[in-house]
Write a protein that holds these residues in place. Sequence first.
Motif, short mmCIF file in Angstrom:
data_model
loop_
_atom_site.label_atom_id
_atom_site.label_comp_id
_atom_site.label_asym_id
_atom_site.label_seq_id
_atom_site.Cartn_x
_atom_site.Cartn_y
_atom_site.Cartn_z
N CYS A 2 0.86 -1.19 0.00
CA CYS A 2 0.00 0.00 0.00
C CYS A 2 0.89 1.24 0.00
O CYS A 2 1.99 1.23 0.55
N PRO A 3 0.48 2.32 -0.67
CA PRO A 3 1.32 3.51 -0.79
C PRO A 3 1.78 4.10 0.54
O PRO A 3 2.90 4.59 0.65
N VAL A 4 0.96 4.03 1.59
CA VAL A 4 1.39 4.59 2.87
C VAL A 4 2.46 3.70 3.51
O VAL A 4 3.41 4.21 4.11
N SER A 5 2.35 2.38 3.36
CA SER A 5 3.42 1.50 3.85
C SER A 5 4.73 1.87 3.17
O SER A 5 5.78 1.94 3.82
N LYS A 6 4.67 2.11 1.89
CA LYS A 6 5.88 2.50 1.15
C LYS A 6 6.37 3.87 1.60
O LYS A 6 7.57 4.11 1.68
N LEU A 7 5.45 4.79 1.89
CA LEU A 7 5.83 6.13 2.36
C LEU A 7 6.62 6.06 3.65
O LEU A 7 7.58 6.81 3.84
N LEU A 8 6.25 5.16 4.53
CA LEU A 8 6.92 5.07 5.81
C LEU A 8 8.39 4.68 5.67
O LEU A 8 9.14 4.73 6.61
N LYS A 9 8.78 4.32 4.45
CA LYS A 9 10.18 4.00 4.15
C LYS A 9 10.77 4.99 3.13
O LYS A 9 11.85 4.78 2.62
N ALA A 10 10.05 6.05 2.84
CA ALA A 10 10.39 6.94 1.74
C ALA A 10 11.45 7.98 2.09
O ALA A 10 11.67 8.32 3.25
N GLU A 11 12.06 8.50 1.06
CA GLU A 11 12.96 9.64 1.19
C GLU A 11 12.11 10.86 1.49
O GLU A 11 11.03 11.04 0.95
N ILE A 12 12.60 11.72 2.36
CA ILE A 12 11.91 12.96 2.71
C ILE A 12 12.73 14.13 2.14
O ILE A 12 13.93 14.18 2.30
N THR A 13 12.03 15.05 1.48
CA THR A 13 12.69 16.24 0.96
C THR A 13 11.99 17.47 1.51
O THR A 13 10.85 17.39 2.00
N SER A 14 12.66 18.61 1.44
CA SER A 14 12.02 19.84 1.91
C SER A 14 12.62 21.04 1.22
O SER A 14 13.71 20.97 0.63
N MET A 15 11.88 22.16 1.29
CA MET A 15 12.34 23.45 0.83
C MET A 15 11.83 24.45 1.85
O MET A 15 10.65 24.41 2.20
N ALA A 16 12.67 25.32 2.37
CA ALA A 16 12.26 26.23 3.42
C ALA A 16 12.59 27.66 3.07
O ALA A 16 13.63 27.95 2.50
#
Length: 136
Positions: A119-133
């Motif tokens: 499921c996409p959320v299961s995969k998200l919990l292992k995902a790369e996180i990016t940001s722009m501030a």
Amino acid sequence: MKRNATAVWKGSLKEGGGKLTTQSKVLENTQYSFHSRFEEGIGTNPEELVAAAHSGCFTMQLSAYVTEAGFEIENIETKCVINLVEGTIIESHLTVNAKIKGISDAVFQELVTKAEKNCPVSKLLKAEITSMATLV
């Protein structure tokens, strides 16, 4: 497809508070705070929202796999418990109760495991996180 939500926080961590608004407006200026996250205050919290997202996503994915396998779903209910320990989400535990016509337990367990992994959320919990501030 992209979806969004916005958080606005005012004040310090313990005395301040925030409001969450989702694109769909299901949550609109919904209160969250230190007290609703770590104590029993009124409002929601990020872990509760992750639990809702994971249980909903997993259940839809399981439904797709069960239907694809040719079985008729009467009901699937999934509870998700998010475990936050020392500032880290260490676990998302799914408890599934289902009524599905004609399915064996072995096939059901196989489809549950497949949905848990895909499921996409299961995969998200292992995902790369990016940001722009931007500081304003």
